[in-house]
Design an enzyme around this catalytic site. Structure first.
Site, short mmCIF file in Angstrom:
data_model
loop_
_atom_site.label_atom_id
_atom_site.label_comp_id
_atom_site.label_asym_id
_atom_site.label_seq_id
_atom_site.Cartn_x
_atom_site.Cartn_y
_atom_site.Cartn_z
N LYS A 65 0.84 -1.20 0.00
CA LYS A 65 0.00 0.00 0.00
C LYS A 65 0.88 1.24 0.00
CE LYS A 65 -3.97 1.82 2.65
NZ LYS A 65 -4.80 1.61 3.86
N SER B 294 -9.56 1.21 3.00
CA SER B 294 -8.76 2.03 2.09
C SER B 294 -7.67 1.26 1.36
CB SER B 294 -8.12 3.19 2.86
OG SER B 294 -7.27 2.69 3.89
N SER C 124 -9.60 -1.20 7.20
CA SER C 124 -9.07 -0.87 5.88
C SER C 124 -8.39 -2.02 5.14
CB SER C 124 -8.08 0.29 5.97
OG SER C 124 -8.80 1.50 5.99
#
Lengths: 442, 495
Positions: B79, B158, B182
């Site tokens: 990420k 996310s 997330s």
């Protein structure tokens, strides 16, 4: 303009610590003064990062990623700083807290990269201390005062590297406090209200003025620092427990504190309060004192005379030369020998100061220096009497004799001065005075 | 080979050793494929190209010299909120769009040390604030299971890009971050395993924070075995993160034969909430029955503070965000506006331009809650309720070993529907089942179960007490074996 927010004294907070000003003011008002004192820990690395804690490095070379607030970096508490904090807390008779916590204090400022400072606001390392200290104003008898300590906290200093002239600043703070007391009383007496604000001391106009950039009352939006778990200390004196800082161990390893040093000097070495205070305030002087007194070869040195020599000759010499006494490289043997020479009147104060000056650079013994430079003074009675007679025979000598005999005995000093000058101060002034007096009284 | 979809990490390892797979060949083959995949799904922010090739060559060199590392040849994605040396790390924000860190996040460093090859940095919601991978300056990610790419389903967020990187079959594992769900939310929507470990087991050093007291690096893989493999590689204390558990981490080894006999599974009734789709409920019941049939004791439990979690979260999240974001002033790094009339103007304009409105809203709210006059009534109260939520967990784990709950309330919503609600309301809805684990710091894992009537993945979540990872993985693997979701993958032909 001298801002009060320096490394040493940040700001004056009213209401925290109680002490009394020397100022004589109306009896209606009693001043309450608090100081927030920032002391820098002499640690190897910074409080929360591995960067060097050094102030002579080129710009931006002692900056870890955390110090530049690079995203993703986390603070790691420096164990050495915690130990230093605990030590300080114990020396100031504080309650050391078993658990303390860190907080973020937010504000935007150019020297604060993260936008917050990590400090200890809610649960500090230690609290409720006290410090008893002697107050000495030249010409008055020293007396003791106590101040209470609200709290002792560890915090990072975004800080700049300034070599402040500490004495000037301390004096500035005292003057600012006195000024503020007067100002606030007058505001109060005129029906005004005292507002919480940061003011700075202007040494030129000798007034405090509101600092412009902090006009707005700041709300620091304190928040617990989530990246540092509560700081636990080992209080009970177990050997080592979970790697915690051991308070009991630190307490046992505390050095002798200043008050005990002063008491020792008075009781054991028969020094007066004032002298012992000056020695304790200059640890290097104190070390010279002990070394010279405890020199195994010479046991007859008078403690008081040695102390006076160190203060009146050595310390004064350093002040005059604008040298930090901590930086001189003289050995206690050199200083001790010079003391003996002065005691034996081989040198006078003037020559002592010349020899000190040589000893700044030279490891030679003072007697060698004196010999090389021909800096011994005339002490032989017969020789001094010859010189005095010779002087009295001169024109001015005769004139002065006449005046002296008419009763104005002070002129003797003029005569002594003349002789000292003629012999470049290398003559025993006390003997000159005595012999001159004898000759004139004949 | 087109993808690694049918290979587990252990199998890749074997194939590298017997030379039936070559890391350099895989990477050179995959890099262009990753690029075209990205054009469709907007999964990656940066594809590492030369760096990945260099790592593959090093890997090959080690293998040829008989010095193979455990994760040699294993392709990963990370990420874009983990700092990686010399690789742009943007947090999907204008503020950091040109930020190139000079250091590695600890969890990545450990993967690199084990030989893994970083293929890409993945798309996300700006600074992790969102649950759709929609609020990114690089545009929304699209779910690989979408029926129609012109009307796509969201990937979840996310860490949506990380979930897609794994679902695509090109990467064996990806790292996400998990603050309120997330990692688990996109894993659930994209049909992969998503694991949030106990707070303090994985280092946060190098993870650009959202909420420090809740953030944990998350692991996304296609199988429980792979997830455990990665977890065993990256867990453990870190001197750079004072909140990591100090004790040495002992790698977890699962028994060959998995059974769930005598394990007590709690079904918290509060998770049966408004908005829970009938399909998720049905899946939940089905898996509970599977566990019971396997010998587990399944019983209903109660966690009365569950619904307050979202409110507490919105306060604590804003406060830490307001604080964490205050370093972005355009001076030391990051976006700097063109306004030098004064330092204050420079700060203000840089921040105004650098953050999206979601970030700005949270900064405003957080600063409001932290004001001296509000601190006690908002921030402190939220902390107290957080403690009550934690007590819920402590109490329930004195009755049962693990909890079985939904991960998300439905299958992946369509992007168009998702955009109809604002970010805050979406978070409140999307994070309902995942959020409490972050409040309490406990471990949680989401496992894909089946496809919905829309042909989108449905997943369930297991939660356990702190440090109960072994148990968690064991039961997760039991479920994985029972539902055989991987067969869905093999049958499916993705674009």
């Amino acid at each position: 303009m001298l801002p009060l927010s320096t490394r040493l004294f940040n700001k004056i907070i009213y209401d925290k610590l109680r002490c009394y000003s020397t100022l004589k003011t109306s009896k209606k008002w009693k001043s309450v003064v608090g100081l927030e004192i920032h002391a820098q820990i002499a640690s190897n690395s910074k409080l929360f990062s591995g960067a060097k804690n050094s102030f002579i490095e080129p710009i931006n070379t002692a900056v870890a990623l955390l110090d530049a607030s690079i995203p993703g970096t986390l603070p790691v508490l420096n164990r050495g700083c915690v130990e230093a904090g605990v030590k300080t807390a114990l020396a100031l008779s504080c309650n050391v807290n078993k658990i303390s916590m860190f907080d973020r204090k937010h504000y935007f400022y150019a020297d604060l990269p993260a936008g917050y400072q990590i400090t200890q606001q809610r649960a500090p390392l230690a609290s409720n201390g006290s410090l008893t200290f002697p107050v000495f104003t030249p010409g008055t008898k020293p007396y003791y005062k106590s101040v209470r300590l609200h709290q002792l906290q560890l915090e990072q200093d975004s800080g700049k590297s300034l070599h402040d002239e500490h004495l000037r600043i301390i004096r500035g703070v005292a003057q600012a406090v006195d000024y503020e007391i007067e100002r606030q009383i007058s505001v109060k007496e005129n029906g005004g209200k005292i507002v919480n604000e940061t003011r700075s001391w202007d040494a030129t106009t000798r007034t405090t003025i509101v600092m412009r950039d902090k006009e707005v009352v700041q709300d620091y939006r304190f928040m617990p620092e989530p990246n540092l778990p509560p700081l636990h200390l080992n209080m009970c004196g177990d050997e080592q427990k979970n790697d915690l800082v051991n308070v009991d161990f630190i307490s046992k390893s505390l050095p002798i504190l200043p008050q005990q040093m002063r008491d020792d000097l008075v009781a054991k070495y028969k020094l007066n309060e004032e002298t012992s205070q000056i020695l304790v305030n200059h640890q290097i002087l104190l070390k010279y004192f002990y070394d010279i007194i405890n020199d195994g070869n010479i046991k007859t040195r008078s403690t008081r005379s040695v102390a006076v020599f160190l203060i009146n000759d050595l310390l004064k010499f350093c002040h005059k030369q604008d040298i930090e006494i901590e930086n001189i490289k003289m050995t206690s043997q050199q200083i001790g020998e010079l003391f003996d020479m002065k005691e034996k009147s081989e040198v006078n104060q003037h020559l002592v100061s010349l020899i000190f000056n040589e000893m700044l650079e030279s490891s030679k013994s003072p007697s060698e220096i004196a010999k090389d430079k021909n800096w011994t003074q005339i002490t032989d009675d017969a020789e001094i009497e010859r010189i005095c007679n010779e002087t009295l025979m001169t024109e001015s000598g005769k004139k002065i004799t006449k005046v002296y005999k008419s009763g104005k005995k002070k002129v003797l000093f003029a005569l002594i001065g003349e002789i000292m000058k003629r012999y470049d101060n290398k003559i025993d002034a006390a003997k000159v005075a005595k012999i001159l007096q004898n000759l004139l009284e004949k | 080979m087109s993808r690694l979809i049918n290979y587990k990490i252990k199998e890749i390892s074997t194939k590298l050793c017997d030379k039936t797979l070559c890391p350099v060949e895989i990477v050179s083959d995959f890099l262009p494929k990753l690029k075209s995949f990205n054009e469709k799904f907007n999964t990656f922010i940066t594809i590492t190209n030369e760096f990945a090739l260099k790592r593959a060559e090093e890997s090959l060199h080690r293998i040829n010299n008989g010095q193979k590392l455990p994760l040699d040849g294993v392709l990963i994605a990370i990420k874009d909120n983990f700092c990686i040396k010399n690789i742009r790390t943007t947090c999907a924000s204008i503020m950091l769009k040109d930020f190139i860190p000079t250091y590695n996040a600890t969890v990545y460093q450990k993967l690199e040390n084990a030989g893994a090859i970083l293929m890409a940095k993945t798309n996300m919601d700006e600074f992790g604030m969102g649950s759709g991978t929609v609020d990114s300056i690089f545009g929304p990610a699209k779910n690989i299971w979408s029926k129609d790419l012109n009307n796509p389903a969201i990937a979840g967020g996310s860490s949506g890009g990380s979930a897609l990187a794994v679902a695509s079959g090109y990467c064996s594992a990806a790292l996400g971050s998990d603050t309120g769900g997330s990692t688990r939310n996109p894993a659930s929507y994209c049909g992969v395993v998503g694991f949030k470990p106990t707070y303090g087991l994985l280092s946060r050093h190098g993870l650009i924070p959202l909420v420090n007291s809740m953030d944990v690096p998350g692991i996304l893989t296609r199988t429980i075995d792979d997830c455990l493999e990665i977890f065993n590689t990256i867990a453990g204390p870190d001197d750079f993160d004072s909140t990591t558990i100090k004790e040495t981490f002992t790698p977890i080894k699962l028994p060959e034969e998995i059974n769930v006999k005598k394990i007590k599974i709690g079904i918290p009734k509060e998770y049966h909430c408004n908005g829970l789709s009938s399909e998720v409920l049905e899946t939940w019941t089905k898996v509970a029955d599977l566990l019971e049939a396997g010998g587990a004791e399944v019983k209903e439990v109660s966690m009365p503070y569950t619904s307050s979690s979202i409110f507490v979260y919105s306060i604590l999240n804003s406060c830490e965000v307001a604080s964490n974001m205050s370093r972005y002033d355009g001076i030391e790094f990051g976006h700097r506006a063109d306004d030098e009339t004064s330092t204050e103007h420079l700060y203000a304009k840089s921040r105004a331009e650098g953050f999206n409105s979601v970030v700005k809203n949270r900064i405003f709210a957080g600063n409001y809650f932290l004001l001296r006059k509000n601190y006690e009534n908002h921030f402190l109260k939220a902390l107290k309720v957080r403690r009550l939520i934690n007590k819920d967990f402590i109490k329930v784990f004195s009755e049962v070993d693990l909890l079985l709950t939904p991960t998300t309330l439905s299958d992946a919503p369509l992007l168009n529907d998702f955009m109809k609600l604002n970010n805050r309301d979406q978070t409140a809805f999307q994070d309902y089942c995942t959020q409490p684990a972050n409040m309490a710091g406990v471990p949680a894992i989401t496992i894909p179960i089946k496809l919905s009537s829309n042909d989108l993945p449905l997943s369930l979540q297991l939660m356990g007490p702190n440090f109960s990872e072994e148990n968690l993985f064991k039961v997760a693997k039991f479920i994985e074996n029972s539902v055989n979701f991987s067969s869905v993958y093999s049958e499916r032909n993705f674009y």
